[in-house]
Motif scaffolding. Structure first.
Motif, PDB file in Angstrom:
ATOM      1  N   ASP A 148       0.913  -1.102   0.000  1.00 20.85           N
ATOM      2  CA  ASP A 148      -0.071   0.489  -0.040  1.00 20.85           C
ATOM      3  C   ASP A 148       1.361   1.440  -0.221  1.00 20.85           C
ATOM      4  N   VAL A 149       2.436   1.318   0.786  1.00 17.19           N
ATOM      5  CA  VAL A 149       2.699   2.629   0.718  1.00 17.19           C
ATOM      6  C   VAL A 149       4.699   1.458   0.540  1.00 17.19           C
ATOM      7  N   VAL A 150       5.018   2.714   0.121  1.00 16.23           N
ATOM      8  CA  VAL A 150       6.413   2.708   0.211  1.00 16.23           C
ATOM      9  C   VAL A 150       7.285   3.673   1.150  1.00 16.23           C
ATOM     10  N   LEU A 151       8.128   3.483   1.451  1.00 19.49           N
ATOM     11  CA  LEU A 151       9.067   5.058   2.345  1.00 19.49           C
ATOM     12  C   LEU A 151      10.358   4.764   1.750  1.00 19.49           C
ATOM     13  N   THR A 152      11.287   5.452   1.703  1.00 18.36           N
ATOM     14  CA  THR A 152      12.375   5.695   1.519  1.00 18.36           C
ATOM     15  C   THR A 152      13.108   6.548   2.709  1.00 18.36           C
ATOM     16  N   PHE A 153      13.666   6.926   3.527  1.00 21.06           N
ATOM     17  CA  PHE A 153      14.098   8.208   4.502  1.00 21.06           C
ATOM     18  C   PHE A 153      15.588   8.435   3.558  1.00 21.06           C
ATOM     19  N   ARG A 154      15.747   9.348   2.913  1.00 20.35           N
ATOM     20  CA  ARG A 154      17.087  10.403   2.988  1.00 20.35           C
ATOM     21  C   ARG A 154      18.177   9.192   1.741  1.00 20.35           C
ATOM     22  N   ASN A 155      17.733   7.865   1.312  1.00 22.89           N
ATOM     23  CA  ASN A 155      18.590   7.459   0.818  1.00 22.89           C
ATOM     24  C   ASN A 155      18.572   7.334  -1.240  1.00 22.89           C
ATOM     25  N   VAL A 156      17.818   8.223  -1.656  1.00 26.40           N
ATOM     26  CA  VAL A 156      18.394   8.749  -2.854  1.00 26.40           C
ATOM     27  C   VAL A 156      19.118   9.061  -3.423  1.00 26.40           C
ATOM     28  N   HIS A 157      20.204  10.362  -2.487  1.00 27.49           N
ATOM     29  CA  HIS A 157      21.024  10.368  -3.203  1.00 27.49           C
ATOM     30  C   HIS A 157      22.254   9.160  -2.980  1.00 27.49           C
ATOM     31  N   ASN A 158      21.541   8.675  -2.339  1.00 22.86           N
ATOM     32  CA  ASN A 158      22.287   7.348  -2.299  1.00 22.86           C
ATOM     33  C   ASN A 158      22.715   6.445  -3.947  1.00 22.86           C
ATOM     34  N   PHE A 159      20.980   6.161  -4.412  1.00 23.28           N
ATOM     35  CA  PHE A 159      20.837   5.687  -5.131  1.00 23.28           C
ATOM     36  C   PHE A 159      21.633   6.165  -6.297  1.00 23.28           C
ATOM     37  N   GLN A 160      21.769   7.376  -6.150  1.00 20.45           N
ATOM     38  CA  GLN A 160      22.694   8.465  -7.327  1.00 20.45           C
ATOM     39  C   GLN A 160      23.273   8.744  -7.513  1.00 20.45           C
ATOM     40  N   SER A 200      24.892  23.505  -8.802  1.00 13.51           N
ATOM     41  CA  SER A 200      25.480  22.782  -9.633  1.00 13.51           C
ATOM     42  C   SER A 200      25.203  20.937 -10.209  1.00 13.51           C
ATOM     43  N   ALA A 201      25.077  20.524 -11.030  1.00 11.20           N
ATOM     44  CA  ALA A 201      24.724  19.366 -10.779  1.00 11.20           C
ATOM     45  C   ALA A 201      25.156  18.058  -9.683  1.00 11.20           C
ATOM     46  N   GLU A 202      26.952  18.454 -10.471  1.00 16.51           N
ATOM     47  CA  GLU A 202      27.873  17.744  -9.937  1.00 16.51           C
ATOM     48  C   GLU A 202      27.828  17.684  -8.208  1.00 16.51           C
ATOM     49  N   ARG A 203      27.141  18.380  -7.488  1.00 20.82           N
ATOM     50  CA  ARG A 203      26.866  18.323  -6.436  1.00 20.82           C
ATOM     51  C   ARG A 203      26.300  17.450  -5.744  1.00 20.82           C
ATOM     52  N   GLU A 204      25.300  17.092  -6.805  1.00 23.22           N
ATOM     53  CA  GLU A 204      24.512  15.639  -6.877  1.00 23.22           C
ATOM     54  C   GLU A 204      25.722  14.261  -6.113  1.00 23.22           C
ATOM     55  N   ARG A 205      26.374  14.106  -6.712  1.00 22.00           N
ATOM     56  CA  ARG A 205      27.057  13.167  -6.796  1.00 22.00           C
ATOM     57  C   ARG A 205      28.596  12.656  -5.645  1.00 22.00           C
ATOM     58  N   THR A 206      28.329  13.984  -5.035  1.00 18.73           N
ATOM     59  CA  THR A 206      29.779  14.401  -3.728  1.00 18.73           C
ATOM     60  C   THR A 206      28.909  14.976  -2.299  1.00 18.73           C
ATOM     61  N   SER A 207      27.511  15.220  -2.756  1.00 22.27           N
ATOM     62  CA  SER A 207      26.884  16.456  -1.099  1.00 22.27           C
ATOM     63  C   SER A 207      26.542  15.280  -0.387  1.00 22.27           C
ATOM     64  N   GLY A 208      25.795  14.773  -0.694  1.00 16.71           N
ATOM     65  CA  GLY A 208      24.779  13.882   0.284  1.00 16.71           C
ATOM     66  C   GLY A 208      23.273  14.225  -0.375  1.00 16.71           C
ATOM     67  N   TYR A 209      23.120  15.776  -0.900  1.00 15.83           N
ATOM     68  CA  TYR A 209      22.136  16.191  -1.176  1.00 15.83           C
ATOM     69  C   TYR A 209      21.671  15.890  -3.004  1.00 15.83           C
ATOM     70  N   ILE A 210      20.063  16.353  -2.759  1.00  8.44           N
ATOM     71  CA  ILE A 210      19.963  15.768  -4.258  1.00  8.44           C
ATOM     72  C   ILE A 210      18.507  17.492  -4.173  1.00  8.44           C
ATOM     73  N   LYS A 211      17.897  17.526  -5.942  1.00  6.02           N
ATOM     74  CA  LYS A 211      17.420  18.203  -6.325  1.00  6.02           C
ATOM     75  C   LYS A 211      16.260  17.523  -6.413  1.00  6.02           C
ATOM     76  N   VAL A 212      15.316  18.310  -5.786  1.00  4.61           N
ATOM     77  CA  VAL A 212      13.336  17.989  -5.891  1.00  4.61           C
ATOM     78  C   VAL A 212      13.387  17.276  -7.329  1.00  4.61           C
ATOM     79  N   SER A 213      14.059  18.447  -8.546  1.00 10.74           N
ATOM     80  CA  SER A 213      13.963  17.876  -9.706  1.00 10.74           C
ATOM     81  C   SER A 213      14.334  17.067 -10.422  1.00 10.74           C
ATOM     82  N   THR A 214      15.013  16.090  -9.160  1.00  8.72           N
ATOM     83  CA  THR A 214      16.212  14.889  -9.679  1.00  8.72           C
ATOM     84  C   THR A 214      14.794  13.721  -9.482  1.00  8.72           C
ATOM     85  N   VAL A 215      14.633  13.854  -7.891  1.00  9.86           N
ATOM     86  CA  VAL A 215      13.753  12.875  -7.690  1.00  9.86           C
ATOM     87  C   VAL A 215      11.983  12.593  -8.651  1.00  9.86           C
TER      88      VAL A 215
END
Length: 278
Positions: A148-160, A200-215
């Motif tokens: 019914d529900v899938v939850l992911t907490f602070r993981n999508v930045h790791n996927f990327q 910068s999109a490069e920061r998504e690969r190094t900082s642990g932060y990710i953009k809403v638009s990417t998700v």
């Protein structure tokens, strides 16, 4: 630092704790009994004191309510690690007749869950273990169309950022697999460290932060429909430009246990809700 550009004006609602919905009539409201049971699970003395201390940053009650997690649901948590949310979700669902899946990466990924299960079988003995993501036939994942529900907490930045199969990040395949787990009409809830859109999109690969638009891009490419966002986990004090990325801030404090980082608190986080269309 976050600027009050037009797309960010919604942040003014954060102080009021209001959810921002993209479409009317899509909310999955909790019943009164669910609310009561959820409050009890959060207040339970069985929770680890160190985990309780982080409630002010992780806001479990409004977060789970925004995602519409009912006590009778089948819920999958992606990569629960040591079980911060497990301490709330597993007892909440067990008492309400629901099912909790801990979807971890590889055999060692289940170690945290096994410790909980062996320490308190009454609360955690009904946890179902699954592998995520699955790439081999022998791996046991969450059954398709069961959640019914899938939850992911602070993981999508790791996927990327940190986890790859071949030369490709997990992101695309991870969202495809989460989509398959869900029943039609099921909810995907995502919380992650938020990178400003003008960074910068490069920061998504190094900082642990990710953009809403990417998700959103990853989710929508997999077939999800965006329902809405909540600012319940926002932290406007977080400028997302730290020397050691998000790990500069608590709880990691990798740049040193400085008072200024503790004063900022944990990261600014997006809280996004998606649905698998019927």
């Amino acid at each position: 630092m976050f600027r009050q550009t037009a797309p960010r004006l919604f942040l003014g609602l954060a102080a009021a704790g209001l959810a921002l919905t993209a479409a009317a009539g899509t909310a999955r409201e909790l019943r009164r009994t669910d609310r009561t049971s959820l409050k009890a699970a959060i207040a339970a003395p069985s929770r680890t004191a160190a985990n309780v201390a982080r409630d002010r940053y992780r806001n479990p009650e409004p977060t789970l309510a925004f995602f519409g997690v009912r006590a009778s649901d089948t819920v999958v948590e992606i990569w629960p690690a040591g079980g911060w949310y497990t301490e709330i979700l597993a007892p909440y669902l067990r008492r309400g007749g629901g099912t909790y899946y801990a979807a971890s990466m590889g055999a060692n990924g289940h170690n945290g869950m096994r410790r909980l299960m062996s320490a308190n079988a009454d609360l955690y003995g009904a946890i179902r273990l699954a592998t995520f993501p699955t790439f081999e036939p022998a791996e046991t994942g969450v059954p398709d169309g069961s959640a019914d529900v899938v939850l992911t907490f602070r993981n999508v930045h790791n996927f990327q950022m940190g986890y790859q199969r071949g030369n490709q990040p997990y992101g695309v395949e991870a969202f495809r697999q989460m989509y398959r787990m869900l029943k039609p009409g099921g909810t995907l809830g995502v919380v992650d460290h938020r990178l400003p859109e003008n960074a910068s999109a490069e920061r998504e690969r190094t900082s642990g932060y990710i953009k809403v638009s990417t998700v959103r891009r990853l989710a929508e490419q997999a077939g999800f429909r965006f329902v809405g966002a909540s600012e319940v986990n926002a932290n406007p004090r977080d400028t997302a430009d730290w020397p050691n990325g998000v790990w500069t801030l608590p709880p990691a404090l990798r740049h040193g246990d400085e008072a200024r980082y503790r004063a900022i608190g944990e990261s600014d986080r997006m809280t996004l809700k998606f649905v698998r269309p019927r």
